[in-house]
Design a protein around this motif. Structure first.
Motif, mmCIF file in Angstrom:
data_model
loop_
_atom_site.group_PDB
_atom_site.id
_atom_site.type_symbol
_atom_site.label_atom_id
_atom_site.label_comp_id
_atom_site.label_asym_id
_atom_site.label_seq_id
_atom_site.Cartn_x
_atom_site.Cartn_y
_atom_site.Cartn_z
ATOM 1 N N VAL A 1 33.869 74.019 4.378
ATOM 2 C CA VAL A 1 32.327 73.342 2.710
ATOM 3 C C VAL A 1 33.843 73.718 2.077
ATOM 4 C CG1 VAL A 1 31.274 74.097 1.457
ATOM 5 C CG2 VAL A 1 30.258 74.079 3.905
ATOM 6 N N TYR A 2 33.595 72.677 0.978
ATOM 7 C CA TYR A 2 34.903 72.244 -0.285
ATOM 8 C C TYR A 2 33.477 71.553 -1.278
ATOM 9 C CZ TYR A 2 37.843 69.930 -3.695
ATOM 10 O OH TYR A 2 38.048 69.672 -4.874
ATOM 11 N N SER A 3 33.916 72.611 -2.340
ATOM 12 C CA SER A 3 33.167 72.523 -4.029
ATOM 13 C C SER A 3 34.109 72.354 -5.012
ATOM 14 C CB SER A 3 32.259 73.649 -4.413
ATOM 15 O OG SER A 3 32.671 74.843 -3.973
ATOM 16 N N GLU A 4 33.960 72.422 -6.098
ATOM 17 C CA GLU A 4 34.878 72.447 -7.151
ATOM 18 C C GLU A 4 34.791 73.424 -8.416
ATOM 19 O OE1 GLU A 4 36.156 68.218 -7.770
ATOM 20 O OE2 GLU A 4 36.748 68.050 -6.271
ATOM 21 N N ASP A 5 34.830 73.575 -9.472
ATOM 22 C CA ASP A 5 34.858 73.907 -10.374
ATOM 23 C C ASP A 5 35.865 73.233 -11.557
ATOM 24 O OD1 ASP A 5 37.403 75.135 -11.018
ATOM 25 O OD2 ASP A 5 36.687 76.382 -10.285
#
Length: 286
Positions: free
Chosen positions: A221-225
């Protein structure tokens, strides 16, 4: 003519590419201007690529391969070069994305990178004030080649309705972008659902995220800030992401109704009308 400089081919993919271009060009007995004439570009561009000062495109690489009879050497190498242009924190994600068998993503603000048109991508990437938008656009478009493989990944996108209304780049760019989304209906392995405003609160109010499955690796799972990206294979996080994505899919419009909404927004909001004179507006505001 661009003055040659000594480069270390082990320093970066771009330096290796430049070193190889100079080596094979000289081996063929060609000056920079002569190779430029053959592949329809300037000798100075050849020199800048050889000196590591210009990122080559895939089209440039294919023409060099044909001119120097390299059996696809530069066409294979350019993917590494373009990937190296990406922000360091994003490169691991791009590498995994290229290998994924199944990509599921929720996008709260923007069209997913693999589905962006060149003009839309340029407008998005320019907001980060990079040194070279052209290089970043070339890298983004190169990522999209994964969709044209003989065995492409399954790409399932849940796109927030807000992304349809946010006028990235202006009316014409948005119209073309939405038309591109509609054209993807012909691809068996791409599916787009729109999460409508009417869904209200939903399972990913916290923001966008992407899950990827592989034939021989753990799901991630990948997310960004604001400043970087985060990728994890933690089983609990992966399970939570799958649950939230299932809820998003259930709350979203069907693929067919999503296409109908995209058509409506494209025609009603981005129909062929004169663009506002932004310079005139700015003068009034001043």
């Amino acid at each position: 003519m661009v003055q040659a400089r000594e480069i270390d081919p082990s320093a970066s993919p771009l330096d290796y590419y430049g070193y190889e271009l100079r080596r094979l060009r000289e081996g063929a007995g060609l000056k920079q201007s002569q190779l430029g004439d053959i592949i329809y570009c300037t000798g100075s561009l050849i020199g800048m690529v050889e000196n590591g000062r210009r990122v080559p495109t895939r089209d440039f690489s294919e023409r060099v391969d044909a001119a120097l009879v390299t059996d696809g050497h530069f066409s294979r190498l350019v993917g590494l070069v373009l990937r190296s242009v990406l922000p360091t924190w994003f490169q691991p994600f791009a590498e995994m994305e290229a290998r994924a068998a199944y990509i599921s993503t929720y996008q709260a603000q923007l069209v997913y990178g693999l589905l962006q048109t060149e003009a839309y991508a340029r407008a998005v990437l320019a907001t980060g004030l990079p040194d070279s938008v052209d290089d970043l656009v070339a890298a983004r478009l190169d990522r999209q080649r994964v969709l044209d493989r003989d065995n492409p990944p399954m790409v399932w996108v849940v796109l927030d309705e807000a992304a349809l209304y946010r006028p990235i780049g202006g009316r014409e760019i948005m119209r073309n972008q939405l038309a591109h989304l509609l054209s993807l209906r012909d691809r068996r392995w791409v599916r787009i659902q729109v999460l409508p405003f009417s869904a209200g609160e939903h399972a990913s109010l916290i923001g966008s995220f992407t899950a990827m499955r592989f034939d021989d690796d753990a799901e991630i799972v990948y997310s960004e800030d604001l400043i970087s990206g985060h990728m994890t294979a933690n089983p609990d996080t992966v399970k939570e992401g799958a649950l939230r994505y299932a809820h998003l899919q259930a709350a979203a419009l069907s693929v067919e109704d999503s296409a109908a909404l995209i058509i409506r927004v494209m025609e009603e909001r981005y129909g062929h009308q004169p663009e506002p004179d932004r310079r005139g507006v700015a003068q009034v505001e001043l």
